[in-house]
Design an enzyme around this catalytic site. Sequence first.
Site, PDB file in Angstrom:
ATOM      1  N   THR A 119     -97.515  35.406 -31.763  1.00  0.00           N
ATOM      2  CA  THR A 119     -98.150  34.586 -32.801  1.00  0.00           C
ATOM      3  C   THR A 119     -99.094  35.401 -33.691  1.00  0.00           C
ATOM      4  O   THR A 119     -99.668  36.401 -33.249  1.00  0.00           O
ATOM      5  CB  THR A 119     -98.947  33.443 -32.115  1.00  0.00           C
ATOM      6  OG1 THR A 119     -99.825  32.843 -33.064  1.00  0.00           O
ATOM      7  CG2 THR A 119     -99.805  33.955 -30.962  1.00  0.00           C
ATOM      8  N   ASP A 120     -99.268  34.922 -34.910  1.00  0.00           N
ATOM      9  CA  ASP A 120    -100.241  35.558 -35.825  1.00  0.00           C
ATOM     10  C   ASP A 120    -101.673  35.427 -35.296  1.00  0.00           C
ATOM     11  O   ASP A 120    -102.576  36.138 -35.740  1.00  0.00           O
ATOM     12  CB  ASP A 120    -100.137  34.969 -37.244  1.00  0.00           C
ATOM     13  CG  ASP A 120    -100.352  33.461 -37.324  1.00  0.00           C
ATOM     14  OD1 ASP A 120    -100.576  32.813 -36.269  1.00  0.00           O
ATOM     15  OD2 ASP A 120    -100.295  32.919 -38.448  1.00  0.00           O
ATOM     16  N   GLU A 121    -101.883  34.498 -34.347  1.00  0.00           N
ATOM     17  CA  GLU A 121    -103.255  34.249 -33.876  1.00  0.00           C
ATOM     18  C   GLU A 121    -103.824  35.442 -33.107  1.00  0.00           C
ATOM     19  O   GLU A 121    -105.029  35.510 -32.883  1.00  0.00           O
ATOM     20  CB  GLU A 121    -103.315  32.960 -33.047  1.00  0.00           C
ATOM     21  CG  GLU A 121    -102.840  31.776 -33.874  1.00  0.00           C
ATOM     22  CD  GLU A 121    -103.115  30.408 -33.274  1.00  0.00           C
ATOM     23  OE1 GLU A 121    -104.093  30.256 -32.538  1.00  0.00           O
ATOM     24  OE2 GLU A 121    -102.340  29.486 -33.572  1.00  0.00           O
ATOM     25  N   TYR A 143    -106.083  30.639 -25.875  1.00  0.00           N
ATOM     26  CA  TYR A 143    -104.643  30.714 -26.186  1.00  0.00           C
ATOM     27  C   TYR A 143    -104.308  32.072 -26.788  1.00  0.00           C
ATOM     28  O   TYR A 143    -103.448  32.801 -26.276  1.00  0.00           O
ATOM     29  CB  TYR A 143    -104.239  29.581 -27.152  1.00  0.00           C
ATOM     30  CG  TYR A 143    -102.898  29.825 -27.828  1.00  0.00           C
ATOM     31  CD1 TYR A 143    -101.718  29.887 -27.081  1.00  0.00           C
ATOM     32  CD2 TYR A 143    -102.808  30.013 -29.212  1.00  0.00           C
ATOM     33  CE1 TYR A 143    -100.489  30.133 -27.683  1.00  0.00           C
ATOM     34  CE2 TYR A 143    -101.585  30.253 -29.824  1.00  0.00           C
ATOM     35  CZ  TYR A 143    -100.426  30.311 -29.056  1.00  0.00           C
ATOM     36  OH  TYR A 143     -99.214  30.566 -29.664  1.00  0.00           O
ATOM     37  N   LYS A 147    -102.113  35.340 -25.322  1.00  0.00           N
ATOM     38  CA  LYS A 147    -100.926  35.848 -26.039  1.00  0.00           C
ATOM     39  C   LYS A 147    -101.119  37.336 -26.362  1.00  0.00           C
ATOM     40  O   LYS A 147    -100.180  38.121 -26.285  1.00  0.00           O
ATOM     41  CB  LYS A 147    -100.690  35.052 -27.340  1.00  0.00           C
ATOM     42  CG  LYS A 147    -100.265  33.613 -27.153  1.00  0.00           C
ATOM     43  CD  LYS A 147     -98.916  33.441 -26.455  1.00  0.00           C
ATOM     44  CE  LYS A 147     -97.751  33.894 -27.306  1.00  0.00           C
ATOM     45  NZ  LYS A 147     -96.447  33.618 -26.631  1.00  0.00           N
TER      46      LYS A 147
HETATM   47  P1  NAD Z   1     -93.937  24.441 -26.970  1.00  0.00           P
HETATM   48  O1  NAD Z   1     -95.262  24.134 -26.380  1.00  0.00           O
HETATM   49  O2  NAD Z   1     -93.226  23.418 -27.792  1.00  0.00           O
HETATM   50  O3  NAD Z   1     -92.885  24.860 -25.825  1.00  0.00           O
HETATM   51  C1  NAD Z   1     -93.229  25.705 -24.775  1.00  0.00           C
HETATM   52  C2  NAD Z   1     -92.069  25.661 -23.782  1.00  0.00           C
HETATM   53  O4  NAD Z   1     -92.356  26.558 -22.700  1.00  0.00           O
HETATM   54  C3  NAD Z   1     -91.848  24.282 -23.158  1.00  0.00           C
HETATM   55  O5  NAD Z   1     -90.476  23.994 -23.077  1.00  0.00           O
HETATM   56  C4  NAD Z   1     -92.453  24.410 -21.774  1.00  0.00           C
HETATM   57  O6  NAD Z   1     -91.879  23.535 -20.815  1.00  0.00           O
HETATM   58  C5  NAD Z   1     -92.140  25.866 -21.475  1.00  0.00           C
HETATM   59  N1  NAD Z   1     -93.037  26.439 -20.467  1.00  0.00           N
HETATM   60  C6  NAD Z   1     -94.397  26.354 -20.425  1.00  0.00           C
HETATM   61  N2  NAD Z   1     -94.863  27.009 -19.365  1.00  0.00           N
HETATM   62  C7  NAD Z   1     -93.779  27.523 -18.719  1.00  0.00           C
HETATM   63  C8  NAD Z   1     -93.638  28.331 -17.567  1.00  0.00           C
HETATM   64  N3  NAD Z   1     -94.690  28.714 -16.844  1.00  0.00           N
HETATM   65  N4  NAD Z   1     -92.379  28.687 -17.191  1.00  0.00           N
HETATM   66  C9  NAD Z   1     -91.300  28.295 -17.910  1.00  0.00           C
HETATM   67  N5  NAD Z   1     -91.391  27.529 -19.015  1.00  0.00           N
HETATM   68  C10 NAD Z   1     -92.624  27.160 -19.418  1.00  0.00           C
HETATM   69  O7  NAD Z   1     -94.157  25.782 -27.770  1.00  0.00           O
HETATM   70  P2  NAD Z   1     -93.537  26.315 -29.136  1.00  0.00           P
HETATM   71  O8  NAD Z   1     -94.357  25.823 -30.264  1.00  0.00           O
HETATM   72  O9  NAD Z   1     -92.078  26.089 -29.130  1.00  0.00           O
HETATM   73  O10 NAD Z   1     -93.855  27.865 -28.979  1.00  0.00           O
HETATM   74  C11 NAD Z   1     -92.922  28.754 -28.383  1.00  0.00           C
HETATM   75  C12 NAD Z   1     -93.447  30.169 -28.453  1.00  0.00           C
HETATM   76  O11 NAD Z   1     -93.695  30.530 -29.807  1.00  0.00           O
HETATM   77  C13 NAD Z   1     -94.779  30.368 -27.717  1.00  0.00           C
HETATM   78  O12 NAD Z   1     -94.734  31.608 -27.047  1.00  0.00           O
HETATM   79  C14 NAD Z   1     -95.822  30.392 -28.823  1.00  0.00           C
HETATM   80  O13 NAD Z   1     -96.932  31.171 -28.466  1.00  0.00           O
HETATM   81  C15 NAD Z   1     -95.024  31.011 -29.954  1.00  0.00           C
HETATM   82  N6  NAD Z   1     -95.453  30.636 -31.323  1.00  0.00           N
HETATM   83  C16 NAD Z   1     -95.618  29.324 -31.652  1.00  0.00           C
HETATM   84  C17 NAD Z   1     -95.971  28.987 -32.964  1.00  0.00           C
HETATM   85  C18 NAD Z   1     -96.146  27.551 -33.402  1.00  0.00           C
HETATM   86  O14 NAD Z   1     -96.605  27.315 -34.519  1.00  0.00           O
HETATM   87  N7  NAD Z   1     -95.786  26.563 -32.601  1.00  0.00           N
HETATM   88  C19 NAD Z   1     -96.163  30.004 -33.920  1.00  0.00           C
HETATM   89  C20 NAD Z   1     -95.973  31.340 -33.527  1.00  0.00           C
HETATM   90  C21 NAD Z   1     -95.601  31.635 -32.223  1.00  0.00           C
HETATM   91  P1  TYD Z   2    -102.667  23.333 -34.809  1.00  0.00           P
HETATM   92  O1  TYD Z   2    -101.454  22.580 -35.219  1.00  0.00           O
HETATM   93  O2  TYD Z   2    -103.328  23.005 -33.531  1.00  0.00           O
HETATM   94  O3  TYD Z   2    -102.257  24.884 -34.873  1.00  0.00           O
HETATM   95  P2  TYD Z   2    -103.218  26.219 -34.741  1.00  0.00           P
HETATM   96  O4  TYD Z   2    -104.569  25.823 -34.341  1.00  0.00           O
HETATM   97  O5  TYD Z   2    -102.513  26.962 -33.661  1.00  0.00           O
HETATM   98  O6  TYD Z   2    -103.156  26.854 -36.077  1.00  0.00           O
HETATM   99  O7  TYD Z   2    -103.748  23.197 -35.966  1.00  0.00           O
HETATM  100  C1  TYD Z   2    -103.460  23.588 -37.285  1.00  0.00           C
HETATM  101  C2  TYD Z   2    -104.716  23.359 -38.106  1.00  0.00           C
HETATM  102  O8  TYD Z   2    -104.982  21.950 -38.176  1.00  0.00           O
HETATM  103  C3  TYD Z   2    -105.953  23.994 -37.501  1.00  0.00           C
HETATM  104  O9  TYD Z   2    -106.775  24.469 -38.563  1.00  0.00           O
HETATM  105  C4  TYD Z   2    -106.647  22.836 -36.786  1.00  0.00           C
HETATM  106  C5  TYD Z   2    -106.284  21.638 -37.656  1.00  0.00           C
HETATM  107  N1  TYD Z   2    -106.175  20.333 -36.968  1.00  0.00           N
HETATM  108  C6  TYD Z   2    -106.872  19.218 -37.460  1.00  0.00           C
HETATM  109  O10 TYD Z   2    -107.590  19.293 -38.484  1.00  0.00           O
HETATM  110  N2  TYD Z   2    -106.745  18.034 -36.801  1.00  0.00           N
HETATM  111  C7  TYD Z   2    -105.996  17.891 -35.694  1.00  0.00           C
HETATM  112  O11 TYD Z   2    -105.937  16.786 -35.118  1.00  0.00           O
HETATM  113  C8  TYD Z   2    -105.265  19.041 -35.200  1.00  0.00           C
HETATM  114  C9  TYD Z   2    -104.406  18.945 -33.978  1.00  0.00           C
HETATM  115  C10 TYD Z   2    -105.391  20.243 -35.878  1.00  0.00           C
END
Ligand code: NAD
Ligand code: TYD
Length: 331
Positions: A119-121, A143, A147
């Site tokens: 992630t960019d975070e 988080y 990561k």
């Molecule tokens: P999500 O929370 O929707 O899904 C996570 C999945 O991992 C779920 O299916 C969960 O059951 C599984 N999981 C959790 N713990 C586990 C474990 N111990 N063993 C096996 N499976 C497990 O997440 P997402 O948004 O699809 O993110 C997927 C990946 O992408 C993550 O690594 C996250 O850090 C990364 N990512 C997410 C975003 C975003 O905006 N959502 C952006 C950049 C990177």
């Molecule tokens: P989020 O979807 O949790 O992603 P991340 O924190 O990983 O970027 O949040 C996106 C942005 O939205 C973040 O600046 C927090 C804000 N946010 C709200 O303002 N209200 C909410 O209820 C949530 C869940 C997030």
Amino acid sequence: MRLLVCGGAGFIGSTFVRLRVRDHGDDVTVLDKLTYAGRRENLQDVESDIRFVHGAIEDPVAVADAIGDAEAIVNFAAETHVDRSISGPEEFIVTNMQGTHVLLEAARERGLRYLQVSTDEVYGSIEEGSFTESSPLAPSSPYSATKTGADLLVSSYFHTYGLETLICRGSNNYGPHQYPEKLIPLMILNALAGDHLPVYGDGRNVRNWLFVEDFGRGIGHALAHGVPGEVYNCGGPDECDNLTVVRKIIELTGRDESLIEFVTDRPGHDRRYSLSSAKLEALGWRAQVRFEDGLARTVDWYRENDWWWEPIRSGAYREYYERHYGRALNA
Ligand code: NAD
Ligand code: TYD
């Protein structure tokens, strides 16, 4: 290609699996613990094309069972929600760090290619400009810290053991099948229900929005064309602050701004994320979906797929919501 996709029942992982099965004819095994965020429903349209193993990445026995004759491991499995990492970081350490270690060991024993979805975070917040792959790592939440720890461990396996590792760091994803604790699906479902729209702080935090299929393609591109040991950023084409996102959702759902409620800010809230994807673009990847189009598609999907989100909104999610926002849904 024969792939072990960990966390493939989640939002991005299931999108990736769908793309690999449909567009590449890959042979996919999914290993997933099925936490609150992992759902078999996310894979129902490809269920007969894949093998599914229910298990945790931190469990070496489950990993050995799932790995079969895979040529590569792609790891999506993670605890992913910043707010949950603030109220309870333990699971983040187990899954994001220990789990990654178990997978790296399994890849090392068998000499497999390994792609870590990140992630960019990990770079922290940036006021101006965009992060490149050589920007310093400065995570600010449990988080992003876990990561980052995982990314460093992945790199160490390249340097120390010569494992063919790749890291692909995405910016904020949005699209169908995203669990409604994250900003966009939460705001869409609350707006559809006529519920309040809880904006943290002043709503001016900026995120770099990436449509989930673009990230899925970017990860596949890094897996196929990336140079082992390298990191590839995969950022969306548009940036937008939270209040503007919420206003767009209000417009797309036909609601009005009286639903917006400014609530207490998230502790340590990162102000802005922005990624340069020049390195992945040089390999031939491009984001295809602009934010305006992707957001409209996402709103339509949630409007048309209440079968997917109804069980979430009526289950344990309600308790999470009440605890986190101090009020009930549809109250
Ligand atoms: P999500 O929370 O929707 O899904 C996570 C999945 O991992 C779920 O299916 C969960 O059951 C599984 N999981 C959790 N713990 C586990 C474990 N111990 N063993 C096996 N499976 C497990 O997440 P997402 O948004 O699809 O993110 C997927 C990946 O992408 C993550 O690594 C996250 O850090 C990364 N990512 C997410 C975003 C975003 O905006 N959502 C952006 C950049 C990177
Ligand atoms: P989020 O979807 O949790 O992603 P991340 O924190 O990983 O970027 O949040 C996106 C942005 O939205 C973040 O600046 C927090 C804000 N946010 C709200 O303002 N209200 C909410 O209820 C949530 C869940 C997030």
